[in-house]
Each structure stands twice: as structure tokens, then as C-alpha cells.
Write an enzyme that holds these catalytic residues in place. Structure first.
Site, PDB file in Angstrom:
ATOM      1  N   GLY A  14       0.820  -1.219   0.000  1.00 31.62           N
ATOM      2  CA  GLY A  14       0.000   0.000   0.000  1.00 31.62           C
ATOM      3  C   GLY A  14       0.845   1.256   0.000  1.00 31.62           C
ATOM      4  O   GLY A  14       0.523   2.237   0.675  1.00 31.62           O
ATOM      5  N   THR A  16       2.786   4.111  -2.776  1.00 27.19           N
ATOM      6  CA  THR A  16       2.244   4.860  -3.919  1.00 27.19           C
ATOM      7  C   THR A  16       1.807   3.902  -5.023  1.00 27.19           C
ATOM      8  O   THR A  16       0.724   4.056  -5.600  1.00 27.19           O
ATOM      9  CB  THR A  16       3.317   5.831  -4.457  1.00 27.19           C
ATOM     10  N   SER A  42       1.093  -3.599   5.292  1.00 25.50           N
ATOM     11  CA  SER A  42       1.483  -3.713   6.683  1.00 25.50           C
ATOM     12  C   SER A  42       1.984  -2.375   7.186  1.00 25.50           C
ATOM     13  O   SER A  42       3.005  -1.867   6.705  1.00 25.50           O
ATOM     14  CB  SER A  42       2.583  -4.773   6.806  1.00 25.50           C
ATOM     15  N   GLU A  52       8.081  12.619  -4.639  1.00 28.63           N
ATOM     16  CA  GLU A  52       7.237  13.802  -4.535  1.00 28.63           C
ATOM     17  C   GLU A  52       7.149  14.623  -5.808  1.00 28.63           C
ATOM     18  O   GLU A  52       6.345  15.531  -5.908  1.00 28.63           O
ATOM     19  CB  GLU A  52       7.778  14.672  -3.394  1.00 28.63           C
ATOM     20  N   ALA A  53       8.016  14.324  -6.781  1.00 28.63           N
ATOM     21  CA  ALA A  53       8.008  15.133  -8.002  1.00 28.63           C
ATOM     22  C   ALA A  53       7.500  14.279  -9.165  1.00 28.63           C
ATOM     23  O   ALA A  53       7.826  13.101  -9.267  1.00 28.63           O
ATOM     24  CB  ALA A  53       9.408  15.644  -8.299  1.00 28.63           C
ATOM     25  N   LYS A  81       4.413  22.343 -11.048  1.00 30.77           N
ATOM     26  CA  LYS A  81       5.818  22.202 -11.470  1.00 30.77           C
ATOM     27  C   LYS A  81       5.911  22.387 -12.981  1.00 30.77           C
ATOM     28  O   LYS A  81       5.160  21.770 -13.731  1.00 30.77           O
ATOM     29  CB  LYS A  81       6.294  20.798 -11.064  1.00 30.77           C
ATOM     30  N   LEU A 337       8.566  -0.041  -7.028  1.00 36.17           N
ATOM     31  CA  LEU A 337       9.920  -0.439  -6.660  1.00 36.17           C
ATOM     32  C   LEU A 337      10.120  -1.948  -6.761  1.00 36.17           C
ATOM     33  O   LEU A 337      11.250  -2.414  -6.922  1.00 36.17           O
ATOM     34  CB  LEU A 337      10.229   0.050  -5.240  1.00 36.17           C
ATOM     35  N   GLU A 346      14.812  12.511 -12.993  1.00 35.84           N
ATOM     36  CA  GLU A 346      13.815  13.106 -13.900  1.00 35.84           C
ATOM     37  C   GLU A 346      12.393  12.748 -13.456  1.00 35.84           C
ATOM     38  O   GLU A 346      11.466  12.736 -14.261  1.00 35.84           O
ATOM     39  CB  GLU A 346      14.074  12.658 -15.344  1.00 35.84           C
ATOM     40  N   THR A 348      10.661  10.052 -12.684  1.00 33.52           N
ATOM     41  CA  THR A 348       9.985   9.132 -13.591  1.00 33.52           C
ATOM     42  C   THR A 348       9.324   7.922 -12.924  1.00 33.52           C
ATOM     43  O   THR A 348       8.601   7.178 -13.589  1.00 33.52           O
ATOM     44  CB  THR A 348      10.992   8.611 -14.635  1.00 33.52           C
TER      45      THR A 348
HETATM   46  P1  FAD Z   1       6.776   1.243  -1.013  1.00 28.13           P
HETATM   47  O1  FAD Z   1       6.427   2.643  -0.764  1.00 28.13           O
HETATM   48  O2  FAD Z   1       8.016   0.703  -0.364  1.00 28.13           O
HETATM   49  O3  FAD Z   1       5.540   0.364  -0.516  1.00 28.13           O
HETATM   50  C1  FAD Z   1       5.659  -1.005  -0.274  1.00 28.13           C
HETATM   51  C2  FAD Z   1       4.393  -1.525   0.374  1.00 28.13           C
HETATM   52  O4  FAD Z   1       4.489  -2.927   0.505  1.00 28.13           O
HETATM   53  C3  FAD Z   1       4.151  -0.975   1.773  1.00 28.13           C
HETATM   54  O5  FAD Z   1       2.785  -0.693   1.942  1.00 28.13           O
HETATM   55  C4  FAD Z   1       4.521  -2.128   2.675  1.00 28.13           C
HETATM   56  O6  FAD Z   1       3.821  -2.116   3.882  1.00 28.13           O
HETATM   57  C5  FAD Z   1       4.105  -3.307   1.808  1.00 28.13           C
HETATM   58  N1  FAD Z   1       4.768  -4.556   2.163  1.00 28.13           N
HETATM   59  C6  FAD Z   1       6.056  -4.916   1.942  1.00 28.13           C
HETATM   60  N2  FAD Z   1       6.292  -6.133   2.459  1.00 28.13           N
HETATM   61  C7  FAD Z   1       5.121  -6.552   2.985  1.00 28.13           C
HETATM   62  C8  FAD Z   1       4.725  -7.718   3.677  1.00 28.13           C
HETATM   63  N3  FAD Z   1       5.573  -8.715   3.958  1.00 28.13           N
HETATM   64  N4  FAD Z   1       3.445  -7.817   4.105  1.00 28.13           N
HETATM   65  C9  FAD Z   1       2.567  -6.807   3.858  1.00 28.13           C
HETATM   66  N5  FAD Z   1       2.887  -5.681   3.221  1.00 28.13           N
HETATM   67  C10 FAD Z   1       4.153  -5.552   2.795  1.00 28.13           C
HETATM   68  N6  FAD Z   1       9.256   8.810  -7.726  1.00 28.13           N
HETATM   69  C11 FAD Z   1       8.823   9.872  -8.415  1.00 28.13           C
HETATM   70  O7  FAD Z   1       7.990   9.714  -9.308  1.00 28.13           O
HETATM   71  N7  FAD Z   1       9.284  11.117  -8.134  1.00 28.13           N
HETATM   72  C12 FAD Z   1      10.235  11.335  -7.201  1.00 28.13           C
HETATM   73  O8  FAD Z   1      10.608  12.487  -6.958  1.00 28.13           O
HETATM   74  C13 FAD Z   1      10.779  10.217  -6.520  1.00 28.13           C
HETATM   75  N8  FAD Z   1      11.756  10.353  -5.599  1.00 28.13           N
HETATM   76  C14 FAD Z   1      12.290   9.236  -5.016  1.00 28.13           C
HETATM   77  C15 FAD Z   1      13.399   9.342  -4.183  1.00 28.13           C
HETATM   78  C16 FAD Z   1      13.982   8.200  -3.632  1.00 28.13           C
HETATM   79  C17 FAD Z   1      15.215   8.313  -2.789  1.00 28.13           C
HETATM   80  C18 FAD Z   1      13.409   6.925  -3.867  1.00 28.13           C
HETATM   81  C19 FAD Z   1      13.992   5.690  -3.236  1.00 28.13           C
HETATM   82  C20 FAD Z   1      12.307   6.826  -4.662  1.00 28.13           C
HETATM   83  C21 FAD Z   1      11.758   7.956  -5.265  1.00 28.13           C
HETATM   84  N9  FAD Z   1      10.690   7.851  -6.130  1.00 28.13           N
HETATM   85  C22 FAD Z   1      10.232   8.945  -6.811  1.00 28.13           C
HETATM   86  C23 FAD Z   1      10.068   6.567  -6.331  1.00 28.13           C
HETATM   87  C24 FAD Z   1       8.789   6.474  -5.550  1.00 28.13           C
HETATM   88  O9  FAD Z   1       9.007   6.776  -4.203  1.00 28.13           O
HETATM   89  C25 FAD Z   1       8.273   5.067  -5.652  1.00 28.13           C
HETATM   90  O10 FAD Z   1       8.209   4.707  -6.999  1.00 28.13           O
HETATM   91  C26 FAD Z   1       6.912   4.981  -5.116  1.00 28.13           C
HETATM   92  O11 FAD Z   1       6.844   5.496  -3.831  1.00 28.13           O
HETATM   93  C27 FAD Z   1       6.427   3.589  -5.162  1.00 28.13           C
HETATM   94  O12 FAD Z   1       6.870   2.865  -4.060  1.00 28.13           O
HETATM   95  P2  FAD Z   1       6.198   1.474  -3.865  1.00 28.13           P
HETATM   96  O13 FAD Z   1       4.753   1.688  -3.618  1.00 28.13           O
HETATM   97  O14 FAD Z   1       6.609   0.592  -4.974  1.00 28.13           O
HETATM   98  O15 FAD Z   1       6.927   0.887  -2.556  1.00 28.13           O
END
Ligand code: FAD
Length: 511
Positions: A14, A16, A42, A52-53, A81, A337, A346, A348
């Protein structure tokens, strides 16, 4: 989707990515009779909490969701932006902007930049930046609505994106998804069940012992890549040779003064620092390469370069540039991720999530899970990643910086084929070609090629169809109109207030 429709989608995670998938799938597929969507996350594990961008394509995602823009901006404490300002990337003391939208108008059937290149060959010393309304407005912190119905105005070329609070964005999407019928289940997944014959995932099992069954699983578990990596063993293709930064430290701070309409990226000795002005604070982070800089040094450098008071403890993050060899394997599709990571230079990552969701919707499977559709999804996803990787690498590779071992490494890299060809073509004749339907347009490539100091070896011969004096006259006129238009635009703060998008004053954290 003939016959055998999917009846249950399970979204794992849960952050982004998870809530973007939940909001979009429930919006588009939610009306489908008998289809249920459940998201498992979780709170104990939490989310990465950055991101954030964005880039202008997010407007397409918002339109698909039916988002009311003022509400969205208020709820996520967003700002508008118009591009990214790159400081010290080409050489120390240099700055340029990669704007959204395009530069001056095409003339004589060819792109504007050929006329600008011709002007330079005639001795005109104007910068490319002077022909972009987004640059002029961005530098002055201005914002206005694009004027699509007035092609003579530079505002017809304006495109915009948002800078928002990542946590608020996920909560906003969650609200929409839940209202559209998505069920949220709290709990840590401790094991995964699979069909003995097909190897398809059949259920995830929580710490509590509860099982969540499904037919299509969307892995949004972040860097853990719970299903696609840990369970199905799809290998990770490491691209750190091209993009060696592998750490980031992030910290929000109070903001002072007006909210800018540009994200800023300042190159540092072993990476770069981001600065993202939101309505209530500034998001900051330092992306760096651990081979050339320690965590303490990187954190110190970030803290020494904040424009306000820190609002939290520094958040240390580790990553490897690269992607899953296959984003869709069996009945698991990895988004965010879990599917790969390219540094946020950028902005992305959120776009990659959105693009993958759109692709999944276009190729939405039946329970037969056709291999042709899966291959197509994987091929297109790979192409997205390669294109963006090459574009990011351009910033590092085409630099004159020679003041640290990190920059020596980046400058001396032999670029991969696609980037090498783009560089060679521009150096030879000033031409840029957008390959297939790649994310970054000719304008984006142009701004970074020129910004990073790559010299064009010529211009399109059709630019000479305009007499030299006429070229000079038109260039001067475009510069003047761009500057005047920007001057008349409201500031970001005025624009937010006028459109009912400003947050209440007591929620702002002014330095
Ligand atoms: P996460 O936010 O890590 O979410 C993972 C989810 O999985 C969580 O809800 C967690 O609870 C759940 N989970 C994991 N394991 C379990 C388990 N065993 N049981 C139950 N739940 C579980 N993107 C942009 O577009 N612009 C930006 O400016 C930008 N800046 C960034 C800067 C940094 C340093 C980084 C690292 C990333 C950046 N990103 C940016 C990327 C962006 O943050 C991610 O693409 C976005 O937040 C997606 O994250 P996610 O949802 O894949 O993972």
C-alpha cells in the site's frame, strides 16, 4: 476478455504503487460484475515515503481517475511544477532548465531549435532557455493555465506537473480506491501459496494466519519484491554500471518565501541533491554513490544545504539501479519499486507505475493468462526502462565536471548504444529523433543535450530558407514575447489561491 474472467485481484503493498493500482483498477474494472479487488499492506513495515516530483503525464492518470484538480492539489499539499532546474551538472556554477512543453514555434516545416542553432552560427548568443515559457515562468516562480485555444501565445506550449507529499498522495488514492469498492487488509505477509502444477500464486498468508486468495496478483511490495523476486525468483538486472548511485538520504524542511514552480537538482561531488517545494514544506534529498561518499558525509552535506529548518530525522535509503528481468511472470505483475528502480533525477518512477497500469489495463488477462499478452507487457516495460536509463545517463555522461573521482567515472563511461547514437546524431547535424514512442520527446532530449553542453555540429538546411536577417528578427521577437508573457503570469502562490487550491495558512510550515 472472453470466457473465463478474472474474479479476484490481490494487490500486495500500500505504497504509492499499490494505491495507484487500486484506484485505477477499481475505477476501470470496478464495474465488472463479480470482480473483487483486495489490497494487503502492513503498517509495521511502512512505505518508502519519498517520491514527490512528477511529470506532466500524471494529468492523464488524474483524468482517468476523474480527479478534481483543486481538491487533489489541496489534499496532497501539492504545488505546480514546470520543469527541473539543473545546477552544477555541466560544470560548477552552470545552470539550465529541462522545461515541460516545448521551445519556440516550428518554422519552415522544421523544428524551432534548428533556427536557434542557425542564429548561433550567425553570432546570436541567446540561450535556448530564453525561448521556453516554462523556463521563463519557472525561474520567476510563476504559473498560469495552458492556453491551448490560442496557438499564438507561448502559453499554448505550457505543460505542467505536480510536486506533492508522497504520504498524502497515497492516502488520497486510498480514499478514492476504498470508495470504489477496494477492500483493504492490514497485516504482514509471511508466506505465499502456489499451485503445484502451474506455479501460479494462489494466496498470500498473513502473520495472523489469514489467507488472501486471488487469481491476479499485483506485487507492489517495494524493494522487497515479495512475489516477483522472493517467491517467483525473477532475477534483477543490475544497471549500476550505468547509474552507480546507490544511496539516498531524505529530509523535509520548513520553507521560506514563495513556492517555486521548478524542482531543483544540484550536482554534488558524488551524486546530487533534490529540492522540491510543496505548499507546507520543502522535500530534500541527497542521492549519492556509496563507493565515493560515506553516509555521514552525504547526510552532513545535505543538512548543510537546506533552505529551512529540518522537520524530521534524516531518512536513509539504499537501492540498486535496475529492473526485474520480467515485470510480469505467471499471474504476478510487479509495479513500482518491486519492478525496478531508476533514480529520481527526472521524476519518472510514478510515471513508470502509471504506464504499467495503463499497459496492464490494455492487456488485461483472462484466467488463461495468454503468453502473447505477457510478452508484450514485458517487452514494452523493458523499453520504458532502457529509454529512461539512457536519458538519465546523459546527465552524468555529458559533463565537463572533473572535480571528483565520481564525476571522472561518469564522464568516462562509454554510453550504451541508444544513447551513443543520439549523441552522435546531434553532434553531427543537430538532429534528434524520438525512438518508437519513448517517454522523453525531442524537446526533452534537446534541453538536456544543450544544457549539458553537447555541441550540435550543424542545423537542418531548411533553416536557411529564412534570410539571415529574418532569422535574427524572429528569434528576438520570440524571446520578447516569452519574457513578456512570463512577466504577466501570477506567482505560484497567487495561482493556488485564485484556483481554490491553497491549503489553510496554519498548515504551512514557514521558516
Ligand atoms: P513502497 O512505498 O516501499 O511500498 C511497499 C508496500 O508494501 C508498503 O505498503 C509495505 O507495507 C508493503 N509490504 C512490503 N512487504 C510486505 C509484507 N511482507 N506484508 C505486507 N505488506 C508488505 N518517484 C517519483 O515519481 N518522483 C520522485 O521524486 C521520486 N523520488 C524518489 C526518491 C527516492 C530516494 C526513492 C527511493 C524513490 C523515489 N521515487 C520517486 C520513487 C517512488 O518513491 C516510488 O516509486 C513509489 O513510492 C512507489 O513505491 P512502492 O509503492 O513501490 O513501494
Amino acid at each position: 476478455m472472453i470466457g473465463d474472467p478474472i474474479r479476484k485481484i490481490v494487490i500486495v503493498g500500500g505504497g504509492t504503487a499499490g494505491w495507484m493500482a487500486a484506484a485505477a483498477l477499481s475505477k476501470v474494472m470496478g464495474q465488472f460484475p463479480g470482480l473483487a479487488i483486495e489490497l494487503v499492506e502492513s503498517e509495521a513495515i511502512g512505505t518508502v515515503g519519498v517520491g514527490e516530483a512528477t511529470i506532466p503525464q500524471i494529468n492523464l492518470f488524474n483524468a482517468m481517475l476523474g480527479v478534481d484538480e483543486s481538491e487533489f492539489v489541496r489534499e496532497t499539499h501539492a504545488t505546480y511544477k514546470l520543469g527541473i532546474e539543473f545546477v552544477d551538472w555541466t560544470r560548477l556554477g552552470h545552470r539550465y532548465v529541462h522545461p515541460f512543453g516545448s521551445y519556440g514555434p516550428d518554422m519552415m516545416g522544421i523544428e524551432f531549435h534548428h533556427h536557434w542553432l542557425k542564429g548561433r552560427s550567425l553570432g546570436d548568443s541567446s540561450e535556448l532557455d530564453e525561448y521556453s515559457i516554462a523556463v521563463a515562468a519557472g525561474k520567476a516562480g510563476k504559473m498560469a493555465w495552458p492556453a491551448r485555444d490560442n496557438p499564438r501565445s507561448p502559453l499554448s506550449k505550457l505543460a505542467y506537473a505536480f510536486q506533492f507529499d508522497a504520504g498524502r498522495y497515497a492516502r488520497y488514492l486510498r480514499g478514492r480506491a476504498e470508495r470504489q469498492g477496494v477492500k483493504r487488509t492490514e497485516g504482514r505477509i509471511t508466506s505465499v501459496e502456489r499451485d503445484g502444477e502451474s506455479g501460479f500464486v494462489t494466496a498470500v498468508v498473513l502473520e495472523s494466519g489469514a489467507r488472501v486468495e486471488g487469481e491476479l496478483f499485483i506485487d507492489c511490495s517495494g524493494f522487497r519484491a515479495l512475489l516477483i523476486g522472493q517467491e517467483l525468483g525473477v532475477p534483477f538486472t543490475d544497471w549500476s554500471e550505468w547509474l552507480p548511485c546507490d544511496r539516498a538520504v531524505a529530509i523535509p524542511c520548513t520553507l521560506a518565501g514563495d513556492r517555486e514552480t521548478l524542482t531543483r537538482s544540484t550536482a554534488r561531488p558524488a551524486g546530487w541533491q533534490w529540492r522540491i517545494p510543496l505548499q507546507h514544506r520543502i522535500g530534500n534529498g541527497h542521492v549519492y554513490c556509496s563507493q565515493y561518499m560515506s553516509e555521514d558525509e552525504a547526510t552532513g552535506l545535505l543538512l548543510a544545504n537546506l533552505d529551512g529548518e529540518p522537520l524530521a530525522e534524516p531518512n536513509q535509503l539504499r537501492f540498486t539501479a535496475g529492473r526485474r528481468a520480467r515485470a510480469w511472470e505467471k499471474n504476478v505483475v510487479a509495479l513500482g519499486l518491486a519492478g525496478g528502480f531508476l533514480e529520481p533525477l527526472e521524476s519518472t518512477a510514478i510515471h513508470l507505475v502509471q504506464a504499467a497500469i495503463a499497459r496492464l489495463l490494455a492487456l488485461f488477462p483472462s484466467r488463461a493468462f495468454g503468453t502473447r499478452e505477457i510478452e508484450r507487457f514485458n517487452d514494452e516495460t523493458l523499453r520504458d526502462y532502457v529509454d529512461i536509463r539512457d536519458f538519465l545517463l546523459l546527465h552524468y555522461n555529458a559533463t565537463k565536471r572533473d572535480d571528483s573521482p565520481f564525476w571522472d567515472y561518469c564522464r568516462n563511461l562509454a554510453p550504451p548504444k541508444g544513447l551513443a547514437e543520439k549523441l552522435a546524431m546531434f553532434r553531427s547535424s543537430g538532429r534528434i529523433f524520438r525512438e518508437h514512442n519513448e517517454l522523453f520527446t525531442e524537446t526533452s532530449w534537446l534541453s538536456v543535450l544543450v544544457g549539458q553542453g553537447v555541441e550540435a555540429g550543424g542545423y537542418h538546411p531548411a533553416a536557411d530558407l529564412l534570410p539571415d536577417a529574418e532569422t535574427r528578427k524572429r528569434l528576438a521577437h520570440i524571446r520578447e514575447v516569452v519574457a513578456q508573457t512570463a512577466q504577466q503570469m501570477p506567482t505560484q502562490d497567487q495561482f493556488l489561491a485564485a484556483n481554490g487550491s491553497a491549503i489553510p495558512a496554519d498548515e504551512r510550515r514557514i521558516a
